[in-house]
Design a protein around this motif. Sequence first.
Motif, short mmCIF file in Angstrom:
data_model
loop_
_atom_site.label_atom_id
_atom_site.label_comp_id
_atom_site.label_asym_id
_atom_site.label_seq_id
_atom_site.Cartn_x
_atom_site.Cartn_y
_atom_site.Cartn_z
N MET A 356 17.99 -6.41 -8.18
CA MET A 356 17.66 -5.37 -7.79
C MET A 356 16.40 -4.98 -7.38
O MET A 356 16.03 -4.45 -6.24
CB MET A 356 18.31 -4.11 -8.65
N MET A 357 15.44 -5.39 -8.23
CA MET A 357 14.21 -5.06 -7.83
C MET A 357 13.35 -5.87 -6.77
O MET A 357 12.21 -5.62 -6.26
CB MET A 357 13.22 -5.20 -9.29
N TYR A 358 13.92 -7.06 -6.54
CA TYR A 358 13.16 -8.12 -5.76
C TYR A 358 12.76 -7.70 -4.36
O TYR A 358 11.58 -7.97 -4.26
CB TYR A 358 14.35 -9.31 -5.56
N PHE A 359 13.27 -7.12 -3.46
CA PHE A 359 13.02 -6.91 -2.22
C PHE A 359 11.97 -5.82 -2.15
O PHE A 359 10.76 -5.69 -1.45
CB PHE A 359 14.16 -6.63 -1.19
N GLY A 360 11.99 -5.01 -3.29
CA GLY A 360 10.75 -3.91 -3.35
C GLY A 360 9.60 -4.64 -3.73
O GLY A 360 8.39 -4.33 -3.27
N VAL A 361 9.62 -5.54 -4.38
CA VAL A 361 8.42 -6.44 -5.08
C VAL A 361 7.80 -7.00 -3.60
O VAL A 361 6.67 -7.01 -3.53
CB VAL A 361 8.80 -7.41 -5.94
N LEU A 362 8.68 -7.53 -2.79
CA LEU A 362 8.12 -8.31 -1.85
C LEU A 362 7.42 -7.33 -0.52
O LEU A 362 6.36 -7.36 -0.07
CB LEU A 362 9.34 -8.98 -0.99
N PHE A 363 8.09 -6.03 -0.68
CA PHE A 363 7.58 -4.93 0.31
C PHE A 363 6.34 -4.61 -0.17
O PHE A 363 5.31 -4.41 0.70
CB PHE A 363 8.43 -3.99 0.56
N THR A 364 6.09 -4.47 -1.68
CA THR A 364 4.84 -3.87 -2.07
C THR A 364 3.79 -5.11 -2.10
O THR A 364 2.67 -4.98 -1.75
CB THR A 364 4.92 -3.93 -3.67
N MET A 365 4.05 -6.27 -1.96
CA MET A 365 3.25 -7.37 -1.64
C MET A 365 2.59 -7.45 -0.26
O MET A 365 1.12 -7.74 -0.20
CB MET A 365 4.01 -8.76 -1.68
N VAL A 366 3.40 -6.82 0.73
CA VAL A 366 2.58 -6.48 1.94
C VAL A 366 2.03 -5.52 2.35
O VAL A 366 0.95 -5.49 2.61
CB VAL A 366 3.77 -6.63 3.00
N THR A 367 2.33 -4.26 1.60
CA THR A 367 1.66 -3.05 1.79
C THR A 367 0.72 -2.68 1.00
O THR A 367 -0.38 -1.79 1.34
CB THR A 367 2.75 -1.84 2.01
N TYR A 368 0.51 -3.13 -0.09
CA TYR A 368 -0.27 -2.57 -1.35
C TYR A 368 -1.95 -2.92 -1.09
O TYR A 368 -2.53 -2.02 -1.32
CB TYR A 368 -0.09 -3.00 -2.78
N PRO A 369 -2.03 -4.10 -0.40
CA PRO A 369 -3.58 -4.31 -0.31
C PRO A 369 -3.99 -3.07 0.69
O PRO A 369 -5.33 -2.86 1.06
CB PRO A 369 -3.49 -5.60 0.19
N LEU A 370 -3.23 -2.43 1.71
CA LEU A 370 -3.81 -1.57 2.48
C LEU A 370 -4.29 -0.46 2.07
O LEU A 370 -4.96 0.61 2.69
CB LEU A 370 -2.58 -1.39 3.48
N HIS A 371 -4.28 -0.20 0.51
CA HIS A 371 -4.97 0.91 -0.02
C HIS A 371 -6.29 0.92 0.27
O HIS A 371 -6.98 1.93 0.39
CB HIS A 371 -4.80 0.92 -1.26
N VAL A 372 -7.15 -0.19 0.38
CA VAL A 372 -8.52 -0.43 0.52
C VAL A 372 -9.01 0.45 1.85
O VAL A 372 -10.18 0.75 1.93
CB VAL A 372 -8.98 -1.67 0.40
N LEU A 373 -8.15 0.58 2.78
CA LEU A 373 -8.66 1.43 4.06
C LEU A 373 -9.20 2.59 3.65
O LEU A 373 -10.24 3.15 4.18
CB LEU A 373 -7.32 1.36 4.90
N TYR A 374 -8.34 3.37 2.80
CA TYR A 374 -8.90 4.75 2.41
C TYR A 374 -10.08 4.89 1.76
O TYR A 374 -10.89 5.54 1.76
CB TYR A 374 -7.84 5.47 1.74
N TYR A 375 -10.48 3.60 0.99
CA TYR A 375 -11.69 3.54 0.22
C TYR A 375 -12.89 3.24 1.19
O TYR A 375 -13.77 3.91 1.05
CB TYR A 375 -11.54 2.28 -0.87
N ALA A 376 -12.55 2.59 2.14
CA ALA A 376 -13.62 2.21 3.16
C ALA A 376 -13.80 3.54 4.17
O ALA A 376 -14.74 3.77 4.44
CB ALA A 376 -13.17 1.18 4.28
#
Length: 442
Positions: A356-376
């Motif tokens: 049940m969790m699997y595809f949510g994990v893959l989606f997080t893998m793609v999007t999570y690193p984008l957090h650093v835009l707001y730090y910049a």
Amino acid sequence: MMQPSASEPPTLTPALTPVLATSHPKTMGRVLFVLAGNSIAMFLGLIGTVWTMRVLGPEQFGIVSVSLVILYAAWQFTGKGLDQTAVRLAAITDQPRGAAAIFETVFALKLVGNGALLLLGALLAGPLTRWLLGGDTSPVPVLIGFLGATAASFWGFHSSAIQAESQFQRYAPVQVANNALKLLALALIILSGVLTATTAMITSLVGFFGAAAIAFLLAPNYARRAGWTREAVAPVLRYARWLVISSILFVLYSRLDLLMVSRMVGGKTVGVYAAAALLAQMADLIAGSILTVFLPRFSRHTHTAPLRDQVRASLRCSLLFAVPLIPGYFLIEPVMKLLLFLIGPSYAGAVPFLKMMYFGVLFTMVTYPLHVLYYARGKPQIVTALDTFMLLFNAAGLYWGITRYGAYGAAVIVLVSRILAGTLLSIGVITNLGIGRKPTGE
């Protein structure tokens, strides 16, 4: 600490200038290098986890899992938010000793904060244990979790100093050392026949303290000293407040499922669910590896055009790893059948949770690193707002899901939560960078 004007690029400290001006092939190579180190660490951690699960059984493993969640949550009070603040501000300071002053100030804040954290742990270990695990459970594993949080804080800090210099040939061994030392301690304890939930937590303590010592030795000289620099204190506190709050909120909402399953379901189900959650979260190391490499790169920029380039590079790296894992969904059951030979048939119930969790994990893998835009962009409060919303959503969703469907309801909410968080973050990035619109000449 003076900030660069809007009309000119940030002035970097001499130590950081050459390592931030790297080409895209070098970036990919660094991602692979960090990922290799994290993969070795994950493999060693998996061996230790499987061994622990088999020897302890689901009920005792559930106690360890909940204690580790408390460790990771407590860690964030003096952890990643301060570390990311140091990396970000060191990259843009224009003072002669800017980077050194920032890291020295953050180190001093950690010393004070970790002392307070130990006191807090002594006060809260008993009540948290009774509330989450029941009155018959010893509070010692949770207390060890608070102590481990202080070690993890120093390990993360000196690792971030290595990260800031992009010295990933040193960074990767520091990550491996944690699980290697933990596995060694675990082997000695199991062979001595004294493995319990308490001694299992002690192995985490050994891993974090040992890795923290190694990171201290490998870190740049300026990161080994603590001190208060007047020019650095104000910007560090101003910027770090949002990242610290965000880090705490993120860990709480991303681990809230296990805490609420423990509170609302209890028993052996906690250990079975924890096994699925742990296996799912191992995929997060890819997102973590990409973020590790891209944080110094994003931190170099403030203008839209170069940040768009960094976002594209981040997405290329993420998709390169995520897309080949899509067919892995169909391998979950056969792989788990093999794994059950190692951890025992009592964990068979983890399979539907993991699927049940699997595809949510893959989606997080793609999007999570984008957090650093707001730090910049100097807008970490946006990430804090997102994490606050997700914590509230998860709390309400998990209460409803677990009440209606038990632990499986928690897995459903984890899937929805990961997709929702990634979608909101992606919409924010598209809006912030004006993707789809012509550049404004910023």
